[in-house]
Design an enzyme around this catalytic site. Structure first.
Site, PDB file in Angstrom:
ATOM      1  N   HIS A 204      -1.385  -7.622   2.480  1.00  4.08           N
ATOM      2  CA  HIS A 204      -2.390  -8.521   3.062  1.00  4.08           C
ATOM      3  C   HIS A 204      -2.295  -9.877   2.377  1.00  4.08           C
ATOM      4  CE1 HIS A 204      -6.277 -10.296   4.128  1.00  4.08           C
ATOM      5  NE2 HIS A 204      -6.372 -10.607   2.851  1.00  4.08           N
TER       6      HIS A 204
ATOM      7  N   GLU B 125     -12.592 -13.653   0.066  1.00  6.55           N
ATOM      8  CA  GLU B 125     -11.876 -12.444  -0.356  1.00  6.55           C
ATOM      9  C   GLU B 125     -11.720 -12.368  -1.872  1.00  6.55           C
ATOM     10  OE1 GLU B 125      -9.418 -12.097   3.862  1.00  6.55           O
ATOM     11  OE2 GLU B 125      -8.300 -12.581   2.030  1.00  6.55           O
TER      12      GLU B 125
ATOM     13  N   ASN C  27       1.170  -2.008   7.157  1.00 12.39           N
ATOM     14  CA  ASN C  27       2.096  -3.134   7.072  1.00 12.39           C
ATOM     15  C   ASN C  27       2.211  -3.755   5.671  1.00 12.39           C
ATOM     16  OD1 ASN C  27      -0.343  -4.387   7.063  1.00 12.39           O
ATOM     17  ND2 ASN C  27       0.001  -5.665   8.864  1.00 12.39           N
TER      18      ASN C  27
ATOM     19  N   LYS D 216      -0.850  -2.892   0.101  1.00 14.14           N
ATOM     20  CA  LYS D 216      -1.631  -1.882   0.820  1.00 14.14           C
ATOM     21  C   LYS D 216      -1.201  -0.452   0.442  1.00 14.14           C
ATOM     22  CE  LYS D 216      -2.768  -4.903   4.727  1.00 14.14           C
ATOM     23  NZ  LYS D 216      -2.876  -5.001   6.214  1.00 14.14           N
TER      24      LYS D 216
ATOM     25  N   TYR E 139     -13.057  -6.246   5.679  1.00 12.14           N
ATOM     26  CA  TYR E 139     -12.498  -6.563   7.004  1.00 12.14           C
ATOM     27  C   TYR E 139     -13.594  -6.802   8.051  1.00 12.14           C
ATOM     28  CZ  TYR E 139      -7.504  -5.694   6.010  1.00 12.14           C
ATOM     29  OH  TYR E 139      -6.202  -5.768   5.564  1.00 12.14           O
TER      30      TYR E 139
ATOM     31  N   PHE F 138      -8.873  -1.426  16.496  1.00 14.59           N
ATOM     32  CA  PHE F 138      -8.147  -0.888  15.332  1.00 14.59           C
ATOM     33  C   PHE F 138      -9.007  -0.844  14.067  1.00 14.59           C
ATOM     34  CE2 PHE F 138      -7.101  -5.474  15.516  1.00 14.59           C
ATOM     35  CZ  PHE F 138      -7.475  -5.886  14.249  1.00 14.59           C
TER      36      PHE F 138
HETATM   37  P1  ATP Z   1      -3.926  -9.105   6.937  1.00 12.47           P
HETATM   38  O1  ATP Z   1      -5.289  -9.659   7.323  1.00 12.47           O
HETATM   39  O2  ATP Z   1      -3.983  -7.664   6.468  1.00 12.47           O
HETATM   40  O3  ATP Z   1      -3.205  -9.994   5.995  1.00 12.47           O
HETATM   41  P2  ATP Z   1      -2.866 -10.181   9.363  1.00 12.47           P
HETATM   42  O4  ATP Z   1      -3.690 -11.381   9.048  1.00 12.47           O
HETATM   43  O5  ATP Z   1      -1.409 -10.367   9.588  1.00 12.47           O
HETATM   44  O6  ATP Z   1      -3.015  -9.065   8.245  1.00 12.47           O
HETATM   45  P3  ATP Z   1      -4.989  -9.361  11.129  1.00 12.47           P
HETATM   46  O7  ATP Z   1      -4.987  -9.746  12.550  1.00 12.47           O
HETATM   47  O8  ATP Z   1      -5.894 -10.081  10.199  1.00 12.47           O
HETATM   48  O9  ATP Z   1      -3.472  -9.427  10.616  1.00 12.47           O
HETATM   49  O10 ATP Z   1      -5.270  -7.805  11.058  1.00 12.47           O
HETATM   50  C1  ATP Z   1      -5.670  -7.204   9.836  1.00 12.47           C
HETATM   51  C2  ATP Z   1      -4.938  -5.915   9.658  1.00 12.47           C
HETATM   52  O11 ATP Z   1      -5.386  -5.006  10.668  1.00 12.47           O
HETATM   53  C3  ATP Z   1      -3.433  -5.985   9.873  1.00 12.47           C
HETATM   54  O12 ATP Z   1      -2.720  -6.407   8.747  1.00 12.47           O
HETATM   55  C4  ATP Z   1      -3.112  -4.549  10.208  1.00 12.47           C
HETATM   56  O13 ATP Z   1      -3.094  -3.733   9.041  1.00 12.47           O
HETATM   57  C5  ATP Z   1      -4.307  -4.159  11.063  1.00 12.47           C
HETATM   58  N1  ATP Z   1      -4.060  -4.400  12.486  1.00 12.47           N
HETATM   59  C6  ATP Z   1      -4.045  -5.598  13.143  1.00 12.47           C
HETATM   60  N2  ATP Z   1      -3.782  -5.449  14.439  1.00 12.47           N
HETATM   61  C7  ATP Z   1      -3.642  -4.117  14.642  1.00 12.47           C
HETATM   62  C8  ATP Z   1      -3.358  -3.293  15.775  1.00 12.47           C
HETATM   63  N3  ATP Z   1      -3.175  -3.818  16.985  1.00 12.47           N
HETATM   64  N4  ATP Z   1      -3.275  -1.953  15.583  1.00 12.47           N
HETATM   65  C9  ATP Z   1      -3.463  -1.389  14.373  1.00 12.47           C
HETATM   66  N5  ATP Z   1      -3.739  -2.119  13.261  1.00 12.47           N
HETATM   67  C10 ATP Z   1      -3.821  -3.443  13.384  1.00 12.47           C
HETATM   68 MG    MG Z   2      -5.740 -11.277   8.528  1.00  9.75          MG
END
Ligand code: ATP
Ligand code: MG
Length: 138
Positions: free
Chosen positions: A116, A127, A113, A10, A50, A58
């Site tokens: 992904h 994806e 974070n 990211k 997304y 968010f």
């Molecule tokens: P990713 O899909 O990016 O691999 P993930 O599967 O661990 O991450 P998801 O629940 O799919 O998490 O959320 C997608 C992304 O949205 C997260 O990686 C993070 O960058 C962002 N995100 C998720 N929850 C929050 C939140 N509560 N506040 C801000 N950003 C969030």
């Molecule tokens: Mg995810």
């Protein structure tokens, strides 16, 4: 079962100069890099990627962040690639991520974070197809 997953380094991690260290972790974990491309994506491209998160509080901030600078798009392959990458990444919130995971080492917040990874076979297929053409996946 040999399997493919989709991953993104990211914009926060690219900005912080962590690209090489994260690629080294991926390499150490025995993933084959099937395809890789550094690019800056538009906000509409982030919104399409997304789309499952549309309507969540968010969502808008996440799409702004993902289009805020260059990132690295990757297709990775190994046995159990989807679950193994999720394990290597660590929890979504780096505060809850296990020691030694990529998010523990390189992520600053639940939004920014570092990495992904696809969360299932169906999402991996969507994806990979969203970002790469078939001829790039050799
Ligand atoms: P990713 O899909 O990016 O691999 P993930 O599967 O661990 O991450 P998801 O629940 O799919 O998490 O959320 C997608 C992304 O949205 C997260 O990686 C993070 O960058 C962002 N995100 C998720 N929850 C929050 C939140 N509560 N506040 C801000 N950003 C969030
Ligand atoms: Mg995810």
């Amino acid at each position: 079962m040999r399997q493919r997953t989709f991953s993104i380094i990211k914009p926060d991690a690219v900005r912080n100069g962590a690209t090489g260290a994260i690629l080294a972790e991926i390499d150490k974990a025995a993933f084959r890099i099937v395809a890789i491309r550094k690019q800056t994506i538009s906000k509409p491209q982030a919104e399409g990627f997304y789309a499952v998160h549309q309507g969540k509080p968010f969502f808008d901030g996440l799409c702004d962040f993902m289009s805020s600078g260059p990132l690295v798009l990757m297709v990775l392959e190994k046995e159990n690639a989807i679950a193994d990458l999720r394990k290597l990444m660590g929890a979504t919130n780096p505060a809850n991520a296990e020691e030694g995971t990529i998010r523990k080492r390189f992520a600053a917040s639940i939004q920014e974070n570092a990495i992904h990874g696809s969360d299932g076979e169906d999402t991996a297929a969507f994806e990979i197809g969203y970002w790469f053409a078939g001829y790039e996946l050799i």
